[in-house]
Design a protein around this motif. Structure first.
Motif, PDB file in Angstrom:
ATOM      1  N   LEU A  47     -50.379 122.388 103.565  1.00 62.45           N
ATOM      2  CA  LEU A  47     -49.434 122.521 102.470  1.00 62.45           C
ATOM      3  C   LEU A  47     -48.439 123.634 102.794  1.00 62.45           C
ATOM      4  CD1 LEU A  47     -48.824 121.505  99.548  1.00 62.45           C
ATOM      5  CD2 LEU A  47     -50.265 123.400  98.753  1.00 62.45           C
ATOM      6  N   LEU A  48     -47.150 123.312 102.718  1.00 67.64           N
ATOM      7  CA  LEU A  48     -46.087 124.301 102.850  1.00 67.64           C
ATOM      8  C   LEU A  48     -45.581 124.589 101.448  1.00 67.64           C
ATOM      9  CD1 LEU A  48     -44.030 122.790 105.833  1.00 67.64           C
ATOM     10  CD2 LEU A  48     -45.931 124.433 105.928  1.00 67.64           C
ATOM     11  N   GLN A  49     -45.645 125.862 101.037  1.00 70.69           N
ATOM     12  CA  GLN A  49     -45.229 126.244  99.698  1.00 70.69           C
ATOM     13  C   GLN A  49     -44.019 127.170  99.792  1.00 70.69           C
ATOM     14  OE1 GLN A  49     -49.371 127.633  98.536  1.00 70.69           O
ATOM     15  NE2 GLN A  49     -48.707 126.503  96.716  1.00 70.69           N
ATOM     16  N   PHE A  50     -42.922 126.753  99.208  1.00 73.83           N
ATOM     17  CA  PHE A  50     -41.678 127.518  99.243  1.00 73.83           C
ATOM     18  C   PHE A  50     -41.537 128.280  97.934  1.00 73.83           C
ATOM     19  CE2 PHE A  50     -41.392 123.995 102.080  1.00 73.83           C
ATOM     20  CZ  PHE A  50     -40.847 124.554 103.222  1.00 73.83           C
ATOM     21  N   ALA A  51     -41.311 129.590  98.063  1.00 75.88           N
ATOM     22  CA  ALA A  51     -41.198 130.445  96.883  1.00 75.88           C
ATOM     23  C   ALA A  51     -39.956 131.316  97.004  1.00 75.88           C
ATOM     24  CB  ALA A  51     -42.440 131.331  96.758  1.00 75.88           C
ATOM     25  N   PRO A  52     -39.322 131.616  95.869  1.00 73.65           N
ATOM     26  CA  PRO A  52     -38.156 132.490  95.926  1.00 73.65           C
ATOM     27  C   PRO A  52     -38.583 133.894  96.355  1.00 73.65           C
ATOM     28  CG  PRO A  52     -38.735 131.993  93.642  1.00 73.65           C
ATOM     29  CD  PRO A  52     -39.647 131.195  94.507  1.00 73.65           C
ATOM     30  N   ALA A  53     -37.930 134.404  97.388  1.00 67.53           N
ATOM     31  CA  ALA A  53     -38.254 135.740  97.889  1.00 67.53           C
ATOM     32  C   ALA A  53     -37.148 136.202  98.817  1.00 67.53           C
ATOM     33  CB  ALA A  53     -39.582 135.707  98.646  1.00 67.53           C
ATOM     34  N   PRO A  54     -36.906 137.497  98.849  1.00 70.41           N
ATOM     35  CA  PRO A  54     -35.969 137.998  99.858  1.00 70.41           C
ATOM     36  C   PRO A  54     -36.594 137.814 101.230  1.00 70.41           C
ATOM     37  CG  PRO A  54     -37.025 139.811  98.705  1.00 70.41           C
ATOM     38  CD  PRO A  54     -37.473 138.549  98.038  1.00 70.41           C
ATOM     39  N   VAL A  55     -35.794 137.473 102.194  1.00 71.44           N
ATOM     40  CA  VAL A  55     -36.310 137.270 103.555  1.00 71.44           C
ATOM     41  C   VAL A  55     -35.797 138.430 104.404  1.00 71.44           C
ATOM     42  CG1 VAL A  55     -36.388 135.727 105.532  1.00 71.44           C
ATOM     43  CG2 VAL A  55     -36.359 134.781 103.220  1.00 71.44           C
ATOM     44  N   ASN A  56     -36.636 139.463 104.521  1.00 73.29           N
ATOM     45  CA  ASN A  56     -36.273 140.627 105.315  1.00 73.29           C
ATOM     46  C   ASN A  56     -36.676 140.455 106.769  1.00 73.29           C
ATOM     47  OD1 ASN A  56     -35.286 141.969 103.008  1.00 73.29           O
ATOM     48  ND2 ASN A  56     -37.368 142.540 102.463  1.00 73.29           N
ATOM     49  N   ASP A  57     -37.850 139.902 106.975  1.00 72.23           N
ATOM     50  CA  ASP A  57     -38.361 139.669 108.322  1.00 72.23           C
ATOM     51  C   ASP A  57     -38.684 138.190 108.468  1.00 72.23           C
ATOM     52  OD1 ASP A  57     -38.336 142.410 109.150  1.00 72.23           O
ATOM     53  OD2 ASP A  57     -40.118 142.723 107.906  1.00 72.23           O
ATOM     54  N   ALA A  58     -37.907 137.527 109.300  1.00 76.44           N
ATOM     55  CA  ALA A  58     -38.133 136.095 109.521  1.00 76.44           C
ATOM     56  C   ALA A  58     -39.465 135.896 110.240  1.00 76.44           C
ATOM     57  CB  ALA A  58     -36.999 135.514 110.352  1.00 76.44           C
ATOM     58  N   ILE A  59     -40.107 134.783 109.958  1.00 78.74           N
ATOM     59  CA  ILE A  59     -41.351 134.427 110.637  1.00 78.74           C
ATOM     60  C   ILE A  59     -41.073 133.289 111.616  1.00 78.74           C
ATOM     61  CG2 ILE A  59     -42.841 135.196 108.759  1.00 78.74           C
ATOM     62  CD1 ILE A  59     -43.071 132.247 107.893  1.00 78.74           C
ATOM     63  N   HIS A  60     -42.021 133.059 112.517  1.00 78.71           N
ATOM     64  CA  HIS A  60     -41.920 131.956 113.467  1.00 78.71           C
ATOM     65  C   HIS A  60     -43.034 130.971 113.166  1.00 78.71           C
ATOM     66  CE1 HIS A  60     -41.423 129.688 117.179  1.00 78.71           C
ATOM     67  NE2 HIS A  60     -42.731 129.799 117.354  1.00 78.71           N
ATOM     68  N   MET A  61     -42.693 129.694 113.117  1.00 83.95           N
ATOM     69  CA  MET A  61     -43.679 128.633 112.943  1.00 83.95           C
ATOM     70  C   MET A  61     -43.355 127.519 113.931  1.00 83.95           C
ATOM     71  SD  MET A  61     -44.121 128.351 108.814  1.00 83.95           S
ATOM     72  CE  MET A  61     -42.366 128.462 108.438  1.00 83.95           C
ATOM     73  N   ALA A  62     -44.391 126.991 114.565  1.00 79.23           N
ATOM     74  CA  ALA A  62     -44.228 125.900 115.524  1.00 79.23           C
ATOM     75  C   ALA A  62     -44.940 124.667 114.989  1.00 79.23           C
ATOM     76  CB  ALA A  62     -44.801 126.305 116.879  1.00 79.23           C
ATOM     77  N   PHE A  63     -44.305 123.524 115.139  1.00 78.88           N
ATOM     78  CA  PHE A  63     -44.833 122.270 114.622  1.00 78.88           C
ATOM     79  C   PHE A  63     -45.022 121.283 115.763  1.00 78.88           C
ATOM     80  CE2 PHE A  63     -42.611 124.408 111.232  1.00 78.88           C
ATOM     81  CZ  PHE A  63     -43.532 124.335 110.192  1.00 78.88           C
ATOM     82  N   LEU A  64     -46.267 120.899 116.002  1.00 80.06           N
ATOM     83  CA  LEU A  64     -46.622 119.934 117.036  1.00 80.06           C
ATOM     84  C   LEU A  64     -46.434 118.531 116.464  1.00 80.06           C
ATOM     85  CD1 LEU A  64     -47.893 119.399 119.845  1.00 80.06           C
ATOM     86  CD2 LEU A  64     -50.134 119.497 118.696  1.00 80.06           C
ATOM     87  N   MET A  65     -45.749 117.673 117.222  1.00 80.02           N
ATOM     88  CA  MET A  65     -45.476 116.326 116.736  1.00 80.02           C
ATOM     89  C   MET A  65     -45.414 115.353 117.901  1.00 80.02           C
ATOM     90  SD  MET A  65     -41.470 117.054 115.662  1.00 80.02           S
ATOM     91  CE  MET A  65     -42.004 117.904 114.228  1.00 80.02           C
ATOM     92  N   ASP A  66     -45.549 114.088 117.589  1.00 82.82           N
ATOM     93  CA  ASP A  66     -45.455 113.084 118.648  1.00 82.82           C
ATOM     94  C   ASP A  66     -43.984 112.864 119.010  1.00 82.82           C
ATOM     95  OD1 ASP A  66     -44.323 111.237 116.794  1.00 82.82           O
ATOM     96  OD2 ASP A  66     -46.265 110.302 116.413  1.00 82.82           O
ATOM     97  N   ASP A  67     -43.752 112.095 120.064  1.00 83.90           N
ATOM     98  CA  ASP A  67     -42.395 111.892 120.564  1.00 83.90           C
ATOM     99  C   ASP A  67     -41.469 111.245 119.532  1.00 83.90           C
ATOM    100  OD1 ASP A  67     -42.469 112.964 123.231  1.00 83.90           O
ATOM    101  OD2 ASP A  67     -43.766 111.285 123.776  1.00 83.90           O
ATOM    102  N   ALA A  68     -41.974 110.276 118.782  1.00 83.24           N
ATOM    103  CA  ALA A  68     -41.127 109.601 117.792  1.00 83.24           C
ATOM    104  C   ALA A  68     -40.689 110.569 116.694  1.00 83.24           C
ATOM    105  CB  ALA A  68     -41.863 108.403 117.189  1.00 83.24           C
ATOM    106  N   GLU A  69     -41.604 111.404 116.213  1.00 84.97           N
ATOM    107  CA  GLU A  69     -41.258 112.389 115.187  1.00 84.97           C
ATOM    108  C   GLU A  69     -40.312 113.451 115.743  1.00 84.97           C
ATOM    109  OE1 GLU A  69     -41.829 112.692 111.800  1.00 84.97           O
ATOM    110  OE2 GLU A  69     -42.377 110.599 112.091  1.00 84.97           O
ATOM    111  N   PHE A  70     -40.527 113.870 116.994  1.00 84.87           N
ATOM    112  CA  PHE A  70     -39.629 114.827 117.633  1.00 84.87           C
ATOM    113  C   PHE A  70     -38.220 114.232 117.696  1.00 84.87           C
ATOM    114  CE2 PHE A  70     -37.388 116.894 121.037  1.00 84.87           C
ATOM    115  CZ  PHE A  70     -37.790 118.228 120.970  1.00 84.87           C
ATOM    116  N   ASP A  71     -38.125 112.990 118.140  1.00 83.47           N
ATOM    117  CA  ASP A  71     -36.815 112.336 118.234  1.00 83.47           C
ATOM    118  C   ASP A  71     -36.126 112.283 116.870  1.00 83.47           C
ATOM    119  OD1 ASP A  71     -37.187 111.895 120.946  1.00 83.47           O
ATOM    120  OD2 ASP A  71     -37.833 109.810 120.682  1.00 83.47           O
TER     121      ASP A  71
END
Length: 122
Positions: A47-71
């Motif tokens: 679950l990805l939950q988006f909440a209102p907040a100031p973004v002072n320090d960006a985070i890094h997230m990587a998403f593994l996906m198959d070739d069709a989804e990547f395309d």
């Protein structure tokens, strides 16, 4: 029970705009919202939950996906002129990496640094 990743709260300048971006790029599904959260569900039930907040320090997230989804996701980035790079140092703009599978790096509307990849690091 085995340990698995369940959810993360992502601070966003505009939660609705960010959620729509992730839905479009990652193909995430809408999930019921509650409290201050706009929720999306990935195929592995994270679950990805988006909440209102100031973004002072960006985070890094990587998403593994198959070739069709990547395309599909990469086509969205190109079609919507989202700046992207083949490397995490942002020295190869407008490209994807093909060294080990395919990878591309880009930022979401709040400045978080995202990665789509077709092969896991481990």
């Amino acid at each position: 029970m085995a340990v698995s990743f369940n959810h993360t709260i992502i601070g966003a300048h505009n939660p609705a705009e960010s959620a729509e971006f992730y839905r479009a790029v990652l193909g995430a599904r809408e999930a019921p919202n509650w409290g201050p959260f706009i929720n999306l569900l990935l195929d592995d039930h994270t679950l990805l939950q988006f909440a209102p907040a100031p973004v002072n320090d960006a985070i890094h997230m990587a998403f593994l996906m198959d070739d069709a989804e990547f395309d599909r996701g990469y086509r969205y980035l190109v079609d919507h002129e989202v700046e992207h790079w083949a490397d995490p140092q942002m020295r190869r703009p407008g490209e994807i990496s093909t060294d080990e599978g395919r990878r591309v790096y880009f930022k979401d509307p709040s400045g978080h640094y995202l990665e789509m990849l077709t092969e896991p690091y481990l």
